[in-house]
Write an enzyme that holds these catalytic residues in place. Sequence first.
Site, PDB file in Angstrom:
ATOM      1  CG  HIS A   1      -0.188   0.116   2.525  1.00  0.00           C
ATOM      2  ND1 HIS A   1       0.131   1.323   3.118  1.00  0.00           N
ATOM      3  CD2 HIS A   1       0.328  -0.841   3.335  1.00  0.00           C
ATOM      4  CE1 HIS A   1       0.776   1.108   4.241  1.00  0.00           C
ATOM      5  NE2 HIS A   1       0.915  -0.197   4.398  1.00  0.00           N
TER       6      HIS A   1
ATOM      7  CB  THR B   1      17.270  -0.499   6.958  1.00  0.00           C
ATOM      8  OG1 THR B   1      18.641  -0.083   6.929  1.00  0.00           O
ATOM      9  CG2 THR B   1      17.207  -2.022   6.912  1.00  0.00           C
ATOM     10  CE  LYS B   2      20.492   3.612   9.242  1.00  0.00           C
ATOM     11  NZ  LYS B   2      21.821   3.994   9.798  1.00  0.00           N
TER      12      LYS B   2
END
Length: 212
Positions: free
Chosen positions: A137, A190-191
């Site tokens: 989403h 993750t970043k």
Amino acid sequence: MIIVGAKGFAKEVLEIVHQNNELEGLAFFDDVNHDIPDLLFRKFPILKNEDEVREHFMKFGNNYTIGIGGPLLRKKMYDKFVKLSGNLNTIISKFSEIGSYGVEIGEGCNILSGAILANSVKLGKANIIYYNAIITHDVSTGDFVEISPGAKLLGRCAVGDFSSIGSSAVILPDVKVGRNVIVGAGAIVTKDLPDNCVAVGNPAKIISTNND
């Protein structure tokens, strides 16, 4: 319709066109490789120059789709066919799953079997969404983005123009991947990643600049 390209990824696109029963007047275009036959699979004409493309457009209409992988090469072919007055078509496998609400798919996307797009997903122009890729989403992608098999783009993340997400890579929620970025296969991002870089590993780390 013309599928731009006559090797590799063009054969993947052919299968979707076959599934969708849109084979009438189908041809391929390849003006680069000189080792290809006149017919692909002894059935589909391979056009080898722009004059042949114009003749095909006059006979069958000017619809085409891009059957070549690689974001920058896809953009190059898009520019070529704009000059030929081509009408870029989106090709979606009937074996993919597309959300029912708030999904925006840009012109010229190729969405292959097993791909899943949730609600409120926005894809830019001429993306490739490969087998079993999952886009959840509120994810957005720019133009000419390539999402490789099994990759996962999780809630609200974003991927910039001309970027490529490797096979089975994961982009975590809310992470922003810049423009012209290569994310290696299996990487866990993750970043945020800046423009023009190559990132690999878990967690993903930048290892070089993407000079393309």
